[in-house]
Scaffold this motif. Structure first.
Motif, PDB file in Angstrom:
ATOM      1  N   ARG A 244       6.863   5.003   6.209  1.00  0.00           N
ATOM      2  CA  ARG A 244       8.010   5.905   6.151  1.00  0.00           C
ATOM      3  C   ARG A 244       9.154   5.287   5.363  1.00  0.00           C
ATOM      4  NH1 ARG A 244       7.147   6.519  12.447  1.00  0.00           N
ATOM      5  NH2 ARG A 244       5.327   7.903  12.414  1.00  0.00           N
ATOM      6  N   GLY A 245       9.300   3.960   5.490  1.00  0.00           N
ATOM      7  CA  GLY A 245      10.324   3.273   4.721  1.00  0.00           C
ATOM      8  C   GLY A 245      10.070   3.330   3.227  1.00  0.00           C
ATOM      9  N   GLU A 246       8.813   3.525   2.830  1.00  0.00           N
ATOM     10  CA  GLU A 246       8.450   3.650   1.417  1.00  0.00           C
ATOM     11  C   GLU A 246       8.386   5.118   0.973  1.00  0.00           C
ATOM     12  OE1 GLU A 246       8.330   1.151  -0.593  1.00  0.00           O
ATOM     13  OE2 GLU A 246       8.650  -0.281   1.048  1.00  0.00           O
TER      14      GLU A 246
ATOM     15  N   GLU B  11       7.983  -6.419  15.079  1.00  0.00           N
ATOM     16  CA  GLU B  11       8.361  -5.215  15.798  1.00  0.00           C
ATOM     17  C   GLU B  11       8.121  -3.955  14.969  1.00  0.00           C
ATOM     18  OE1 GLU B  11       9.515  -4.830  19.006  1.00  0.00           O
ATOM     19  OE2 GLU B  11       8.931  -6.925  19.209  1.00  0.00           O
ATOM     20  N   ILE B  12       7.735  -4.111  13.723  1.00  0.00           N
ATOM     21  CA  ILE B  12       7.592  -2.966  12.818  1.00  0.00           C
ATOM     22  C   ILE B  12       6.129  -2.549  12.762  1.00  0.00           C
ATOM     23  CG2 ILE B  12       7.936  -2.114  10.478  1.00  0.00           C
ATOM     24  CD1 ILE B  12      10.137  -4.141  10.132  1.00  0.00           C
TER      25      ILE B  12
ATOM     26  N   PHE C  79       0.834  -1.200   0.000  1.00  0.00           N
ATOM     27  CA  PHE C  79       0.000   0.000   0.000  1.00  0.00           C
ATOM     28  C   PHE C  79       0.872   1.255   0.000  1.00  0.00           C
ATOM     29  CE2 PHE C  79      -2.318   3.317   2.413  1.00  0.00           C
ATOM     30  CZ  PHE C  79      -3.373   3.513   1.545  1.00  0.00           C
ATOM     31  N   GLY C  80       1.933   1.245   0.789  1.00  0.00           N
ATOM     32  CA  GLY C  80       2.841   2.387   0.805  1.00  0.00           C
ATOM     33  C   GLY C  80       3.479   2.637  -0.551  1.00  0.00           C
ATOM     34  N   GLN C  81       3.807   1.560  -1.256  1.00  0.00           N
ATOM     35  CA  GLN C  81       4.381   1.697  -2.596  1.00  0.00           C
ATOM     36  C   GLN C  81       3.380   2.313  -3.568  1.00  0.00           C
ATOM     37  OE1 GLN C  81       5.504  -2.368  -3.350  1.00  0.00           O
ATOM     38  NE2 GLN C  81       7.475  -2.176  -2.288  1.00  0.00           N
ATOM     39  N   LEU C  82       2.135   1.837  -3.509  1.00  0.00           N
ATOM     40  CA  LEU C  82       1.098   2.395  -4.386  1.00  0.00           C
ATOM     41  C   LEU C  82       0.853   3.874  -4.084  1.00  0.00           C
ATOM     42  CD1 LEU C  82      -1.640  -0.397  -4.540  1.00  0.00           C
ATOM     43  CD2 LEU C  82       0.012   0.238  -6.297  1.00  0.00           C
ATOM     44  N   LEU C  83       0.816   4.210  -2.796  1.00  0.00           N
ATOM     45  CA  LEU C  83       0.580   5.601  -2.409  1.00  0.00           C
ATOM     46  C   LEU C  83       1.726   6.490  -2.846  1.00  0.00           C
ATOM     47  CD1 LEU C  83      -1.082   7.727  -0.965  1.00  0.00           C
ATOM     48  CD2 LEU C  83      -0.151   6.931   1.214  1.00  0.00           C
ATOM     49  N   ARG C  84       2.959   6.035  -2.656  1.00  0.00           N
ATOM     50  CA  ARG C  84       4.123   6.814  -3.082  1.00  0.00           C
ATOM     51  C   ARG C  84       4.121   7.001  -4.591  1.00  0.00           C
ATOM     52  NH1 ARG C  84       6.797  10.605  -0.976  1.00  0.00           N
ATOM     53  NH2 ARG C  84       6.224  11.527  -2.981  1.00  0.00           N
ATOM     54  N   ASN C  85       3.796   5.939  -5.342  1.00  0.00           N
ATOM     55  CA  ASN C  85       3.750   6.036  -6.801  1.00  0.00           C
ATOM     56  C   ASN C  85       2.679   7.018  -7.257  1.00  0.00           C
ATOM     57  OD1 ASN C  85       5.810   4.166  -7.077  1.00  0.00           O
ATOM     58  ND2 ASN C  85       4.425   2.424  -7.370  1.00  0.00           N
TER      59      ASN C  85
END
Length: 220
Positions: A106-108, A98-99, A64-70
């Motif tokens: 944030r990592g994406e 733990e993540i 999801f983070g990848q799609l949002l960033r793209n």
């Protein structure tokens, strides 16, 4: 079910509103296995425009983070980010990992933060207030037709489920989780993060903070 937002009127609150590069871009996020994001802007006069949405199903936080960033890079390149806010529960660590979802985003490259509150009453009112006010004859919250799922959710898809009680119309006190709830709650987190919740929590009789004077003609 009972609509969460009976204040919403499709013929009043839905109209075409496009991205304005002069204004900051705000994003609300709801997590889970059906994560969703809602994109909005606040005009110089304080009117909210919900301009776009990203609704998914059966998807983890990383994808999801990848799609949002793209989407940000492709459709909103150069936009000034006012803030990205999500469900505060997304800052909790899972028992098997733990993540947190916020760390994954944030990592994406999506600098999301927890919204100030997860109280369902406060979240509802943060959206109900702009829905109910008029600014120069136009509602304080306008939804673009491209926000199809959010539009249907606000029109009643986002609802309180009826309790199975014979002879009595009673409903759960928390909205039903369905395909409409995630993007609508993303909108709640966006507005809370942008400060709409402060108006809800202001003591009765307290004077609202004065807005700085701005040049006319910048709202539309």
């Amino acid at each position: 079910g009972k609509p969460v937002y009976p204040e919403f009127r499709d013929n009043m609150h839905v109209r075409a509103v496009s991205f304005d590069a002069r204004l900051g871009l705000w994003i609300g996020i709801d997590f889970g296995l059906t994560p969703a994001a809602l994109f909005g802007q606040r005009t110089m006069l304080g009117r909210w425009h919900w301009i776009d949405e990203l609704v998914t199903q059966d998807m983890g936080a990383k994808r999801f983070g990848q799609l949002l960033r793209n989407k940000l890079d492709r459709e909103y390149q150069g936009a000034t980010i006012g803030g990205i806010f999500g469900d505060p529960a997304g800052d909790d660590r899972a028992q098997t990992d733990e993540i947190t979802p916020f760390q994954i985003l944030r990592g994406e490259g999506v600098p999301a933060l927890p919204a100030p509150s997860n109280d369902p009453v406060l979240r509802r009112e943060a959206v109900a207030l702009p829905l109910s006010r008029l600014i120069d004859g136009v509602p304080g919250l306008v939804i673009d037709p491209r926000c199809d799922v959010a539009r249907k959710g606000m029109a009643g898809g986002y609802q309180y489920k009826r309790l199975q009680i014979v002879g009595d119309s009673r409903f759960h006190d928390k909205p039903n989780k369905n395909r409409f709830s995630h993007v609508c709650e993303a909108g709640q987190y966006m507005l809370l993060g942008a400060g709409e919740g402060k108006a809800v929590m202001r003591p009765v009789g307290a004077e609202a903070p004065r807005r700085p004077k701005r040049a006319r003609g910048m709202d539309d």
